[in-house]
Design a protein around this motif. Structure first.
Motif, PDB file in Angstrom:
ATOM      1  N   PRO A 116       8.160   3.230  -7.330  1.00 32.60           N
ATOM      2  CA  PRO A 116       8.813   2.598  -6.173  1.00 32.60           C
ATOM      3  C   PRO A 116       7.844   1.732  -5.376  1.00 32.60           C
ATOM      4  CG  PRO A 116       8.497   4.941  -5.799  1.00 32.60           C
ATOM      5  CD  PRO A 116       8.170   4.702  -7.229  1.00 32.60           C
ATOM      6  N   GLY A 117       8.375   0.691  -4.739  1.00 33.23           N
ATOM      7  CA  GLY A 117       7.540  -0.283  -4.046  1.00 33.23           C
ATOM      8  C   GLY A 117       6.603   0.322  -3.020  1.00 33.23           C
ATOM      9  N   LEU A 118       7.047   1.362  -2.306  1.00 28.86           N
ATOM     10  CA  LEU A 118       6.198   1.970  -1.281  1.00 28.86           C
ATOM     11  C   LEU A 118       4.960   2.634  -1.862  1.00 28.86           C
ATOM     12  CD1 LEU A 118       8.737   3.597   1.220  1.00 28.86           C
ATOM     13  CD2 LEU A 118       7.212   1.661   1.636  1.00 28.86           C
ATOM     14  N   LEU A 119       4.971   2.919  -3.159  1.00 25.85           N
ATOM     15  CA  LEU A 119       3.857   3.629  -3.791  1.00 25.85           C
ATOM     16  C   LEU A 119       3.093   2.774  -4.791  1.00 25.85           C
ATOM     17  CD1 LEU A 119       5.543   7.102  -4.465  1.00 25.85           C
ATOM     18  CD2 LEU A 119       4.301   6.332  -2.430  1.00 25.85           C
ATOM     19  N   GLN A 120       3.395   1.506  -4.888  1.00 27.97           N
ATOM     20  CA  GLN A 120       2.754   0.648  -5.882  1.00 27.97           C
ATOM     21  C   GLN A 120       1.376   0.184  -5.433  1.00 27.97           C
ATOM     22  OE1 GLN A 120       5.424  -2.607  -6.689  1.00 27.97           O
ATOM     23  NE2 GLN A 120       6.941  -1.311  -7.704  1.00 27.97           N
ATOM     24  N   THR A 121       0.435   0.121  -6.381  1.00 30.84           N
ATOM     25  CA  THR A 121      -0.820  -0.568  -6.110  1.00 30.84           C
ATOM     26  C   THR A 121      -0.540  -2.073  -6.110  1.00 30.84           C
ATOM     27  OG1 THR A 121      -1.459  -0.825  -8.432  1.00 30.84           O
ATOM     28  CG2 THR A 121      -2.109   1.231  -7.324  1.00 30.84           C
ATOM     29  N   GLU A 122      -1.462  -2.832  -5.570  1.00 29.57           N
ATOM     30  CA  GLU A 122      -1.250  -4.279  -5.508  1.00 29.57           C
ATOM     31  C   GLU A 122      -1.164  -4.888  -6.906  1.00 29.57           C
ATOM     32  OE1 GLU A 122      -3.351  -8.301  -3.633  1.00 29.57           O
ATOM     33  OE2 GLU A 122      -3.779  -6.318  -2.779  1.00 29.57           O
ATOM     34  N   ASP A 123      -2.029  -4.459  -7.813  1.00 30.85           N
ATOM     35  CA  ASP A 123      -2.019  -5.015  -9.171  1.00 30.85           C
ATOM     36  C   ASP A 123      -0.751  -4.628  -9.927  1.00 30.85           C
ATOM     37  OD1 ASP A 123      -4.420  -6.335  -8.884  1.00 30.85           O
ATOM     38  OD2 ASP A 123      -5.618  -4.681  -9.698  1.00 30.85           O
ATOM     39  N   TYR A 124      -0.291  -3.400  -9.733  1.00 33.53           N
ATOM     40  CA  TYR A 124       0.955  -2.969 -10.380  1.00 33.53           C
ATOM     41  C   TYR A 124       2.122  -3.781  -9.832  1.00 33.53           C
ATOM     42  CZ  TYR A 124       4.658   0.218 -12.006  1.00 33.53           C
ATOM     43  OH  TYR A 124       5.770   0.756 -12.604  1.00 33.53           O
ATOM     44  N   ALA A 125       2.159  -3.958  -8.512  1.00 35.11           N
ATOM     45  CA  ALA A 125       3.232  -4.751  -7.901  1.00 35.11           C
ATOM     46  C   ALA A 125       3.238  -6.169  -8.449  1.00 35.11           C
ATOM     47  CB  ALA A 125       3.062  -4.770  -6.377  1.00 35.11           C
ATOM     48  N   ARG A 126       2.055  -6.752  -8.582  1.00 33.96           N
ATOM     49  CA  ARG A 126       1.957  -8.126  -9.094  1.00 33.96           C
ATOM     50  C   ARG A 126       2.464  -8.198 -10.537  1.00 33.96           C
ATOM     51  NH1 ARG A 126      -2.677  -8.749  -7.604  1.00 33.96           N
ATOM     52  NH2 ARG A 126      -2.282  -9.953  -5.699  1.00 33.96           N
ATOM     53  N   ALA A 127       2.128  -7.194 -11.341  1.00 31.40           N
ATOM     54  CA  ALA A 127       2.577  -7.183 -12.732  1.00 31.40           C
ATOM     55  C   ALA A 127       4.088  -7.052 -12.821  1.00 31.40           C
ATOM     56  CB  ALA A 127       1.907  -6.031 -13.486  1.00 31.40           C
ATOM     57  N   VAL A 142       4.388 -10.068  -3.337  1.00 33.02           N
ATOM     58  CA  VAL A 142       3.370  -9.022  -3.382  1.00 33.02           C
ATOM     59  C   VAL A 142       2.893  -8.699  -1.965  1.00 33.02           C
ATOM     60  CG1 VAL A 142       1.028  -8.445  -4.136  1.00 33.02           C
ATOM     61  CG2 VAL A 142       2.599  -9.567  -5.716  1.00 33.02           C
ATOM     62  N   ALA A 143       2.636  -9.727  -1.176  1.00 30.80           N
ATOM     63  CA  ALA A 143       2.182  -9.516   0.203  1.00 30.80           C
ATOM     64  C   ALA A 143       3.215  -8.746   1.011  1.00 30.80           C
ATOM     65  CB  ALA A 143       1.891 -10.860   0.873  1.00 30.80           C
ATOM     66  N   THR A 144       4.489  -9.076   0.826  1.00 34.77           N
ATOM     67  CA  THR A 144       5.557  -8.362   1.519  1.00 34.77           C
ATOM     68  C   THR A 144       5.564  -6.892   1.133  1.00 34.77           C
ATOM     69  OG1 THR A 144       6.933 -10.342   1.665  1.00 34.77           O
ATOM     70  CG2 THR A 144       8.055  -8.231   1.850  1.00 34.77           C
ATOM     71  N   ARG A 145       5.383  -6.625  -0.147  1.00 32.73           N
ATOM     72  CA  ARG A 145       5.392  -5.244  -0.618  1.00 32.73           C
ATOM     73  C   ARG A 145       4.212  -4.465  -0.058  1.00 32.73           C
ATOM     74  NH1 ARG A 145       7.685  -4.417  -6.436  1.00 32.73           N
ATOM     75  NH2 ARG A 145       9.325  -5.416  -5.223  1.00 32.73           N
ATOM     76  N   MET A 146       3.040  -5.078   0.007  1.00 33.15           N
ATOM     77  CA  MET A 146       1.883  -4.391   0.546  1.00 33.15           C
ATOM     78  C   MET A 146       2.053  -4.124   2.050  1.00 33.15           C
ATOM     79  SD  MET A 146      -0.065  -3.790  -2.036  1.00 33.15           S
ATOM     80  CE  MET A 146       1.497  -3.568  -2.924  1.00 33.15           C
ATOM     81  N   GLU A 147       2.613  -5.082   2.761  1.00 34.96           N
ATOM     82  CA  GLU A 147       2.855  -4.888   4.186  1.00 34.96           C
ATOM     83  C   GLU A 147       3.912  -3.815   4.419  1.00 34.96           C
ATOM     84  OE1 GLU A 147       3.809  -8.666   5.887  1.00 34.96           O
ATOM     85  OE2 GLU A 147       1.970  -9.598   5.145  1.00 34.96           O
ATOM     86  N   GLN A 148       4.873  -3.743   3.519  1.00 37.55           N
ATOM     87  CA  GLN A 148       5.940  -2.742   3.616  1.00 37.55           C
ATOM     88  C   GLN A 148       5.350  -1.330   3.619  1.00 37.55           C
ATOM     89  OE1 GLN A 148       8.582  -3.077   0.302  1.00 37.55           O
ATOM     90  NE2 GLN A 148       9.962  -1.447   0.978  1.00 37.55           N
ATOM     91  N   GLN A 149       4.250  -1.134   2.900  1.00 35.58           N
ATOM     92  CA  GLN A 149       3.642   0.185   2.763  1.00 35.58           C
ATOM     93  C   GLN A 149       2.953   0.669   4.036  1.00 35.58           C
ATOM     94  OE1 GLN A 149       1.049  -0.008  -0.637  1.00 35.58           O
ATOM     95  NE2 GLN A 149       2.710  -0.468  -2.071  1.00 35.58           N
ATOM     96  N   ALA A 150       2.824  -0.219   5.027  1.00 28.30           N
ATOM     97  CA  ALA A 150       2.145   0.168   6.268  1.00 28.30           C
ATOM     98  C   ALA A 150       2.848   1.325   6.960  1.00 28.30           C
ATOM     99  CB  ALA A 150       2.058  -1.037   7.209  1.00 28.30           C
ATOM    100  N   ILE A 151       4.151   1.504   6.724  1.00 30.15           N
ATOM    101  CA  ILE A 151       4.861   2.591   7.393  1.00 30.15           C
ATOM    102  C   ILE A 151       4.321   3.953   6.969  1.00 30.15           C
ATOM    103  CG2 ILE A 151       6.957   1.234   7.671  1.00 30.15           C
ATOM    104  CD1 ILE A 151       8.186   2.853   5.396  1.00 30.15           C
ATOM    105  N   LEU A 152       3.785   4.069   5.756  1.00 28.06           N
ATOM    106  CA  LEU A 152       3.233   5.335   5.291  1.00 28.06           C
ATOM    107  C   LEU A 152       1.847   5.603   5.868  1.00 28.06           C
ATOM    108  CD1 LEU A 152       4.282   5.340   1.523  1.00 28.06           C
ATOM    109  CD2 LEU A 152       5.496   6.299   3.496  1.00 28.06           C
ATOM    110  N   ARG A 153       1.250   4.585   6.494  1.00 30.40           N
ATOM    111  CA  ARG A 153      -0.078   4.756   7.116  1.00 30.40           C
ATOM    112  C   ARG A 153       0.016   4.810   8.632  1.00 30.40           C
ATOM    113  NH1 ARG A 153      -0.871   0.743   3.185  1.00 30.40           N
ATOM    114  NH2 ARG A 153      -0.901  -0.896   4.775  1.00 30.40           N
TER     115      ARG A 153
END
Length: 275
Positions: A116-127, A142-153
């Motif tokens: 799932p997107g919230l748990l993806q590494t950046e390289d996995y998301a890009r692939a 990819v940038a959107t997905r990485m920013e999306q993960q901020a809620i878990l931090r």
């Protein structure tokens, strides 16, 4: 000789930003060169932003707010521009989902094909994103997905429970090295008090997971919302009957999934066997 000012698209947010910049600069009786010297940028850059030839950067917007003492208005406009840009490259309905996801106190997600997107590494998301035959900018997504993960931090993140079909562990997007880092990330979540990752093994025969992935959000006021995606579409559903059915399905797949410790061991074994 100054360049002639071309007429800007009245619906262009970047054009509106440039017009606001020109208004404040003229009101302060500043030339482009004078403002550029004060902000530490080039007069050419300011001219390009004013003419909407270049989109503003976040740092530039913040500098303008500080210099003109505009109380954050340039930064707010920059955020609107950024959101509008995302809406052009994301699935219809997905920006609304991200907004609701950021307000959730509990996220329950069942996935069958991908991490799932919230748990993806950046390289996995890009692939994953690069695999789609889509002209939308990969790096923007990819940038959107990485920013999306901020809620878990966040200081107080939502509880997030994920059930992954075992097939997810064996689909090596990006190759062995990318998948190795992805599995390490998943395995490392075993100590998180907020995130749980459970694996639904191939041996499971429950009907509840046969219809594909879905995500349930619970907001602070108790509202439950279902999110589903398909080819070229996404949708948010609040119908109590539909939401309740999917909540029951999640409970079933959670019950069929391996316990947390056993899921962790499966992740480690998959990691060790990855070639």
């Amino acid at each position: 000789m100054p360049r002639p000012q071309r007429e800007l698209d009245p619906n262009s947010l970047v054009g509106h930003f440039g017009a606001e910049l020109r208004t404040h600069r003229n009101k302060a009786n500043l030339s482009m060169a004078q403002l550029a010297a004060a902000l530490g940028c080039s007069a050419q850059w300011i001219g390009q932003v004013e003419l909407a030839e270049k989109p503003p950067s976040e740092l530039f917007a913040l500098d303008l707010d500080t210099y003109f003492e505009t109380g954050g208005s340039f930064h707010r406009l920059w955020k609107v521009i950024k959101r509008a840009g995302r809406s052009q490259v994301l699935l219809p309905g997905f920006p609304a989902y991200i907004e609701l996801e950021s307000q959730a106190v509990l996220i329950r997600s069942f996935v069958t094909q991908l991490v799932p997107g919230l748990l993806q590494t950046e390289d996995y998301a890009r692939a994953v994103i690069s695999a789609w035959p889509d002209p939308a900018p990969v790096e923007e997504r990819v940038a959107t997905r990485m920013e999306q993960q901020a809620i878990l931090r966040a200081e107080t993140p939502p509880y997030a429970w994920f059930v992954l079909d075992e097939a997810v562990l064996h689909r090596p997007f990006g190759g062995a090295d990318v998948m190795r880092e992805q599995l390490k990330l998943l395995a490392g979540l075993v100590t998180s008090p907020y995130v749980q990752v459970r694996i639904l093994p191939f041996a499971s025969m429950t009907y509840a997971g046969l219809d594909g992935k879905f995500t349930l959000l619970r907001l602070g006021d108790g509202t439950e919302i279902l999110y589903q995606e398909g080819p070229g579409f996404s949708q948010l559903i609040e119908d109590p009957g539909t939401v309740g059915d999917c909540a029951a399905r999640f409970d079933l797949v959670m019950g069929e999934a391996l316990p947390r410790a056993a899921s962790h061991q499966m992740l480690l074994r998959t990691l060790e066997n990855l070639k």
